[in-house]
Design a protein around this motif. Sequence first.
Motif, short mmCIF file in Angstrom:
data_model
loop_
_atom_site.label_atom_id
_atom_site.label_comp_id
_atom_site.label_asym_id
_atom_site.label_seq_id
_atom_site.Cartn_x
_atom_site.Cartn_y
_atom_site.Cartn_z
N VAL C 34 28.38 71.70 43.04
CA VAL C 34 28.30 71.66 44.51
C VAL C 34 29.73 71.56 45.04
O VAL C 34 30.48 70.69 44.62
CB VAL C 34 27.45 70.46 44.99
N PRO C 35 30.13 72.45 45.94
CA PRO C 35 31.50 72.39 46.43
C PRO C 35 31.63 71.42 47.61
O PRO C 35 30.65 71.10 48.27
CB PRO C 35 31.76 73.82 46.90
N ALA C 36 32.84 70.96 47.84
CA ALA C 36 33.15 70.23 49.07
C ALA C 36 34.47 70.77 49.58
O ALA C 36 35.46 70.81 48.84
CB ALA C 36 33.25 68.74 48.79
N LEU C 37 34.46 71.21 50.82
CA LEU C 37 35.67 71.78 51.41
C LEU C 37 36.16 70.86 52.52
O LEU C 37 35.62 69.79 52.73
CB LEU C 37 35.37 73.17 51.99
N GLY C 38 37.17 71.31 53.22
CA GLY C 38 37.61 70.57 54.40
C GLY C 38 38.86 69.76 54.20
O GLY C 38 39.19 68.93 55.03
N HIS C 41 41.50 72.09 56.44
CA HIS C 41 41.00 72.80 57.62
C HIS C 41 41.95 72.57 58.80
O HIS C 41 42.24 71.44 59.14
CB HIS C 41 39.61 72.29 57.97
N GLY C 43 41.84 74.75 61.81
CA GLY C 43 41.33 75.26 63.07
C GLY C 43 42.20 76.33 63.71
O GLY C 43 42.35 76.37 64.92
N GLU C 45 41.61 79.45 64.02
CA GLU C 45 40.84 80.39 64.83
C GLU C 45 40.86 79.97 66.29
O GLU C 45 40.92 80.79 67.20
CB GLU C 45 39.39 80.43 64.35
N GLN C 46 40.79 78.67 66.49
CA GLN C 46 40.69 78.16 67.84
C GLN C 46 42.02 78.23 68.58
O GLN C 46 42.07 78.09 69.79
CB GLN C 46 40.17 76.73 67.80
N ARG C 320 36.90 85.95 58.28
CA ARG C 320 36.15 85.65 57.05
C ARG C 320 37.07 86.09 55.91
O ARG C 320 37.36 87.25 55.77
CB ARG C 320 34.83 86.41 57.01
N PHE C 324 36.14 82.71 50.76
CA PHE C 324 34.92 82.19 51.39
C PHE C 324 33.69 82.91 50.84
O PHE C 324 32.65 82.31 50.63
CB PHE C 324 35.03 82.40 52.90
N PRO C 328 30.23 81.09 46.71
CA PRO C 328 28.86 81.09 46.21
C PRO C 328 28.74 81.71 44.83
O PRO C 328 27.97 81.23 43.99
CB PRO C 328 28.10 81.93 47.26
N THR C 356 40.34 79.96 53.00
CA THR C 356 38.92 79.70 53.17
C THR C 356 38.65 78.86 54.40
O THR C 356 37.72 79.12 55.16
CB THR C 356 38.39 78.97 51.94
N GLU C 357 39.47 77.81 54.56
CA GLU C 357 39.17 76.88 55.63
C GLU C 357 39.89 77.21 56.93
O GLU C 357 39.49 76.72 57.98
CB GLU C 357 39.53 75.46 55.16
N ARG C 358 40.92 78.00 56.85
CA ARG C 358 41.69 78.43 58.01
C ARG C 358 42.22 77.25 58.83
O ARG C 358 41.67 76.87 59.81
CB ARG C 358 40.91 79.37 58.89
#
Lengths: 133, 123, 358
Positions: C34-38, C41, C43, C45-46, C320, C324, C328, C356-358
Amino acid sequence: MLEEVIPVTPEILSGETAKIKYEGYKFITLSCVEMDANNVEILYHFDRDLQLKHFRLAVPKKTIIPSISPIYMAAFLVENEIQDLFAIRFSGLVIDFNRTLYLEDEIKNTPFCKYTVVESDSREISSPPDFDE
Amino acid sequence: MFKMTPNILKNFITEKATRLYPYEVKEPYDINRGELVNEIEKCNFCGICAAKCPSQCITVNKKTATWECALFVCVYCGVCVETCPQKCLHQKQTYRKPVREKEIIFMQGEVKAKDTPDGSESS
Amino acid sequence: MKRTIIPFGPQHPVLPEPIHLTLTVEDEIITEAVPALGFVHRGLEQLADLRDFRQMVQVVERVCGICSMMHAMCYAQGIEGLMEVEVPPRAKYLRVIWSELHRMHSHLLWLGLFADSFGFESLFMQFWRIREKILNIQEATTGNRIIVSVNVIGGVRKDLSPDQIRWMLSELIEVEQMIMNLGPTLFDDYTVKKRTVDKGILSGEKAMELGTAGPTLRGSGVSQDMRTLGYAALNELDFTPVTEKNGDCWSRCKVRFLETLQSIDLVRQAIARIPNGEINTKVKGRPDGEIIARVEQPRGEVFYYIKANGKKNLDRLRIRTPTFANIPALLTMLPGMWLSDVPVVVLSIDPCISCTER
């Protein structure tokens, strides 16, 4: 400007996705766009032989949308991302991070919305999986 | 087996790929985007560099004729140098030396008389 | 069998960037990941809300250092499509040259890291020595080693002089020679085969179903390459996507190795056909509408969705990135593997977590 866009509703989303998978499309990603203070739009992008096809799903904020990750497993990451950053929730995710993929537990607002929405105590919906035998 | 051996043997006779850094410094290419300098006497404080900067590290005040650059916010993309109408911004070929504290370049020019009509505030 | 949970990452010797995997292990065999990202990160894009659409070129370059050129190119192509700007032919060829150089340096970086992941440290240094030559070419032609920052909306910022082209070609001959020398080491070595063959198998159908991209997909025998869309000047150059059938770590490694050589060939073709003329056009006005731009990065397909409304700032910028799409696939590759093979399998998708997290 987008070539082929099919408008969908939350009710027919799973059926349409299953159909498009049967037609041999590859899942690319979801794009969530905040339209105004109360509405968001989610675009589902699919590809077959470099030809794109999109679903456009317009819903109000704080809606629970059926997840397409049981059909396309790859969708679970991006759906978790949208859960984190926009005021949208998905039901039936294969792996549900419950708004902790990018965010910390204590963050209750939605960072990517200009009109931010405070998430209520929704984290208590499901508890983390228990690994003990 | 022994696929790597010719490579290893060759490495004994070829020159080193690395250099002893503080003593030997690589020659900079003349196109390098290094340290940012402003020739303040040519500057007319139009503020185009501040408006175009993607990292928003430059602050220009036309009234008091000051030009400020937050060095550790700057990403050295060179956009300001390209858009400067007075051609007073330059980039050296060498990079800044590391420092212990964050620095801000503050430059004071002379306040020009009102009779020069150019240098409108850019959008 | 008693289950054990083993955390992998975010700080792990084999990972250049932080990703966490929760591995459920039975005996020594992985049963679930199970992955955990973040962890990174940002932001970005914003940031489209605060910077205007021209400044965003420099921002999207910082999404990923290793493929900065491709991010900016993809974004610029999207905006050019919205504003119906025709890029001068010379700029198109220059974009191909720099993007292929970028692919080469990224693949060489990966080949080195991959060698390091199974403990072949001298091979790692050999690959990185070759990479240094590519970085020198980038520095001499654009002014920076990795964040080349050559794209603007409507063309490119730097031009190549005939002298530089001549020097570049002579360097590329050397680079090709050096890469060819390392080929037998990578592919015939007993230890390398032991660590990579039949590890992390992903079948072609499974890869398509999971929406993987790039060498991970092509290593499973699916010939899909965004370069066949013919963006920039790629429609005038000839190449066929490299594919390998087995879908294991070895195949993915071979795909990347052959793509490095293919990129050298593409740079040569582009140099042979490059026309003279302008390198950028003046772009007036503001973008309006929505568009999708796709470019093949070293790690796979990057997908940009741009929505503009005729104002200075964009409405939405969605990126994307290839990793990313490949995570999976990684989760389905890991079950059944030995715990000791996890670093090799994780690296075989070329994870770029900042992307991936941008």
